[in-house]
Write a protein that holds these residues in place. Structure first.
Motif, PDB file in Angstrom:
ATOM      1  N   GLY A 295      22.277 -27.016  19.545  1.00  0.00           N
ATOM      2  CA  GLY A 295      21.659 -27.953  18.621  1.00  0.00           C
ATOM      3  C   GLY A 295      22.510 -29.138  18.240  1.00  0.00           C
ATOM      4  O   GLY A 295      22.046 -30.033  17.525  1.00  0.00           O
ATOM      5  N   ILE A 296      23.770 -29.168  18.689  1.00  0.00           N
ATOM      6  CA  ILE A 296      24.662 -30.294  18.390  1.00  0.00           C
ATOM      7  C   ILE A 296      25.040 -30.965  19.707  1.00  0.00           C
ATOM      8  O   ILE A 296      25.512 -30.305  20.639  1.00  0.00           O
ATOM      9  N   MET A 297      24.835 -32.267  19.770  1.00  0.00           N
ATOM     10  CA  MET A 297      25.031 -33.010  21.021  1.00  0.00           C
ATOM     11  C   MET A 297      26.505 -33.022  21.461  1.00  0.00           C
ATOM     12  O   MET A 297      26.805 -32.857  22.629  1.00  0.00           O
ATOM     13  N   HIS A 298      27.399 -33.218  20.506  1.00  0.00           N
ATOM     14  CA  HIS A 298      28.821 -33.310  20.848  1.00  0.00           C
ATOM     15  C   HIS A 298      29.508 -31.972  20.599  1.00  0.00           C
ATOM     16  O   HIS A 298      28.988 -31.118  19.869  1.00  0.00           O
ATOM     17  N   LYS A 299      30.681 -31.792  21.181  1.00  0.00           N
ATOM     18  CA  LYS A 299      31.434 -30.566  20.962  1.00  0.00           C
ATOM     19  C   LYS A 299      32.037 -30.559  19.564  1.00  0.00           C
ATOM     20  O   LYS A 299      32.306 -31.612  18.981  1.00  0.00           O
ATOM     21  N   ILE A 300      32.241 -29.365  19.029  1.00  0.00           N
ATOM     22  CA  ILE A 300      32.833 -29.222  17.699  1.00  0.00           C
ATOM     23  C   ILE A 300      34.063 -28.325  17.779  1.00  0.00           C
ATOM     24  O   ILE A 300      34.192 -27.503  18.683  1.00  0.00           O
ATOM     25  N   SER A 301      34.972 -28.487  16.823  1.00  0.00           N
ATOM     26  CA  SER A 301      36.188 -27.674  16.786  1.00  0.00           C
ATOM     27  C   SER A 301      35.877 -26.301  16.195  1.00  0.00           C
ATOM     28  O   SER A 301      34.867 -26.111  15.504  1.00  0.00           O
ATOM     29  N   TYR A 302      36.771 -25.341  16.445  1.00  0.00           N
ATOM     30  CA  TYR A 302      36.615 -24.021  15.844  1.00  0.00           C
ATOM     31  C   TYR A 302      36.681 -24.110  14.317  1.00  0.00           C
ATOM     32  O   TYR A 302      36.012 -23.341  13.617  1.00  0.00           O
ATOM     33  N   LYS A 303      37.476 -25.046  13.794  1.00  0.00           N
ATOM     34  CA  LYS A 303      37.545 -25.203  12.341  1.00  0.00           C
ATOM     35  C   LYS A 303      36.192 -25.649  11.796  1.00  0.00           C
ATOM     36  O   LYS A 303      35.717 -25.146  10.773  1.00  0.00           O
ATOM     37  N   ARG A 304      35.554 -26.579  12.490  1.00  0.00           N
ATOM     38  CA  ARG A 304      34.224 -27.023  12.088  1.00  0.00           C
ATOM     39  C   ARG A 304      33.209 -25.890  12.256  1.00  0.00           C
ATOM     40  O   ARG A 304      32.272 -25.750  11.460  1.00  0.00           O
ATOM     41  N   LEU A 305      33.410 -25.070  13.270  1.00  0.00           N
ATOM     42  CA  LEU A 305      32.531 -23.933  13.519  1.00  0.00           C
ATOM     43  C   LEU A 305      32.532 -22.976  12.321  1.00  0.00           C
ATOM     44  O   LEU A 305      31.482 -22.452  11.928  1.00  0.00           O
ATOM     45  N   ILE A 306      33.702 -22.758  11.734  1.00  0.00           N
ATOM     46  CA  ILE A 306      33.802 -21.895  10.559  1.00  0.00           C
ATOM     47  C   ILE A 306      32.980 -22.469   9.406  1.00  0.00           C
ATOM     48  O   ILE A 306      32.230 -21.753   8.738  1.00  0.00           O
ATOM     49  N   ARG A 307      33.092 -23.778   9.195  1.00  0.00           N
ATOM     50  CA  ARG A 307      32.339 -24.378   8.093  1.00  0.00           C
ATOM     51  C   ARG A 307      30.830 -24.313   8.349  1.00  0.00           C
ATOM     52  O   ARG A 307      30.042 -24.092   7.430  1.00  0.00           O
ATOM     53  N   LEU A 308      30.423 -24.486   9.593  1.00  0.00           N
ATOM     54  CA  LEU A 308      29.001 -24.368   9.922  1.00  0.00           C
ATOM     55  C   LEU A 308      28.476 -22.967   9.608  1.00  0.00           C
ATOM     56  O   LEU A 308      27.329 -22.802   9.185  1.00  0.00           O
ATOM     57  N   GLU A 309      29.329 -21.960   9.810  1.00  0.00           N
ATOM     58  CA  GLU A 309      28.925 -20.586   9.505  1.00  0.00           C
ATOM     59  C   GLU A 309      28.649 -20.431   8.008  1.00  0.00           C
ATOM     60  O   GLU A 309      27.694 -19.758   7.593  1.00  0.00           O
ATOM     61  N   ILE A 310      29.471 -21.076   7.199  1.00  0.00           N
ATOM     62  CA  ILE A 310      29.277 -21.026   5.743  1.00  0.00           C
ATOM     63  C   ILE A 310      28.014 -21.791   5.356  1.00  0.00           C
ATOM     64  O   ILE A 310      27.250 -21.344   4.490  1.00  0.00           O
ATOM     65  N   TYR A 311      27.779 -22.930   5.996  1.00  0.00           N
ATOM     66  CA  TYR A 311      26.539 -23.685   5.742  1.00  0.00           C
ATOM     67  C   TYR A 311      25.311 -22.838   6.084  1.00  0.00           C
ATOM     68  O   TYR A 311      24.300 -22.884   5.382  1.00  0.00           O
ATOM     69  N   LYS A 312      25.399 -22.056   7.161  1.00  0.00           N
ATOM     70  CA  LYS A 312      24.269 -21.207   7.553  1.00  0.00           C
ATOM     71  C   LYS A 312      23.985 -20.152   6.485  1.00  0.00           C
ATOM     72  O   LYS A 312      22.824 -19.849   6.183  1.00  0.00           O
ATOM     73  N   LEU A 313      25.044 -19.586   5.911  1.00  0.00           N
ATOM     74  CA  LEU A 313      24.859 -18.625   4.820  1.00  0.00           C
ATOM     75  C   LEU A 313      24.244 -19.301   3.596  1.00  0.00           C
ATOM     76  O   LEU A 313      23.378 -18.734   2.921  1.00  0.00           O
ATOM     77  N   GLU A 314      24.681 -20.520   3.326  1.00  0.00           N
ATOM     78  CA  GLU A 314      24.124 -21.271   2.198  1.00  0.00           C
ATOM     79  C   GLU A 314      22.629 -21.510   2.393  1.00  0.00           C
ATOM     80  O   GLU A 314      21.826 -21.313   1.469  1.00  0.00           O
TER      81      GLU A 314
END
Length: 330
Positions: A295-314
């Motif tokens: 769902g994201i056009m560009h690649k993301i860092s593992y650090k950003r991946l962690i924050r996305l996981e928190i956004y998903k819980l939110e």
């Protein structure tokens, strides 16, 4: 991208006009404040309220560690993203056992699937791991049948026991034998690595939670009690296999770290400063590595991946989108 700063030397950290500096008997170093996201203190560092006020204004977090290099605590800036609506929903989901259990099961599934991904990677490279993969897969299938958090965590403990039994097959350096998990204190080199890297991962996730509306004190798998933070422990379960454990395997299999980086202090096996710096370098490299994400056009860092996981819980607790844990393809 802002960076983490790691302080190993003893001294004084203070505000120095529009930046901060670290001063000791032999040296004075400046920290580029505008490019700093958090500060990790491993040395004996003194500071005052003037510094804390300045760091709070800049939104910079301080994580500090004890003499042995293990996490002691965090000083947060004021909660500039705190949301009453989100906190109320977090508490509501925690108090509703059915909703809490649902999230806890999803976290456990995510952790188990990422453990299996690690084992399959090494199985495909000649390690004898078919039996362990099968056992963990069967245990993973039983999470949905559980009716209490305690029963979930018992299954998790069984999975971890099987998983840790594979470490001596995965780690090629026979000078590093894992044998079994020991924590307080870690009683051999591999256990010391696991404890230190887990501590670093917990604080990394904690920093990312601060950048969202979520409150780190309210978790779902781990009990919210007198322990200060629990949500970071929950989210870390998903990323321990694919960040922490992979760093351990790389450090040992590529001989980046060796026996000279460990020392015995009483009955504790500790990692020396040189070893910690090597580990932190690998962690920083891993967190900045970019990967494709659905769902994201560009690649993301593992650090950003962690924050996305928190956004998903939110989004889940706000009723916007059902939570699905991140599952690694490798």
């Amino acid at each position: 991208m802002k960076k983490s700063i790691y302080i190993f030397s003893n001294g004084t950290i203070r505000r120095d006009e529009n930046t901060i500096s670290i001063v000791n008997d032999n040296d004075k170093k400046f920290i580029p404040i505008e490019n700093t996201s958090e500060i990790y203190m491993f040395g004996e560092v003194t500071f005052n309220t003037k510094l804390l006020t300045y760091l709070s204004e800049k939104g910079i977090i301080i994580h500090y560690f004890n003499y042995y290099g293990y996490y002691s605590g965090t000083i947060f800036p004021r909660q500039h993203l705190s949301s009453g609506a989100v906190i109320l929903n977090q508490v509501s989901y925690y108090l509703d056992m059915e909703k809490r259990l649902q999230i806890a099961k999803l976290i456990e599934h995510g952790s188990a699937i990422n453990i299996i991904a690690n084992l399959k990677y090494y199985y495909n490279r000649g390690r004898s791991l078919a039996e362990e993969i099968e056992k963990i897969s069967r245990l993973n299938d039983t999470f949905d049948e559980q009716t209490t958090i305690n029963s979930l965590m018992l299954i998790e403990a069984n999975i971890r026991e099987i998983y840790y039994s594979t470490f001596d097959k995965i780690i090629a350096d026979k000078n590093f034998r894992f044998e079994h998990r020991t924590k307080r204190p870690p009683q051999n080199n591999v256990n010391s690595l696991i404890s230190f890297i887990n501590s670093m991962l917990y604080t990394t996730v904690l920093s990312e939670i601060y950048k969202t509306h979520m409150d780190p004190r309210i978790g779902y798998l781990h009990e919210t009690n007198f322990r200060r933070f629990t949500l970071n422990l929950d989210v870390s379960e998903i990323f321990k296999p694919i960040i922490g454990d992979r760093i351990i395997f790389k450090l040992l299999n590529e001989k980046i770290i060796d026996a000279s980086n460990f020392k015995n202090i009483g009955n504790i096996v500790n990692i020396n400063e040189s070893g910690k710096k090597k580990i932190i370098q690998e962690l920083d490299n891993k967190l900045s590595t970019t990967i494709s994400y659905p769902g994201i056009m560009h690649k993301i860092s593992y650090k950003r991946l962690i924050r996305l996981e928190i956004y998903k819980l939110e989004k889940h607790i706000l009723g916007d989108m059902a939570y699905k844990p991140y599952k690694s393809n490798w």
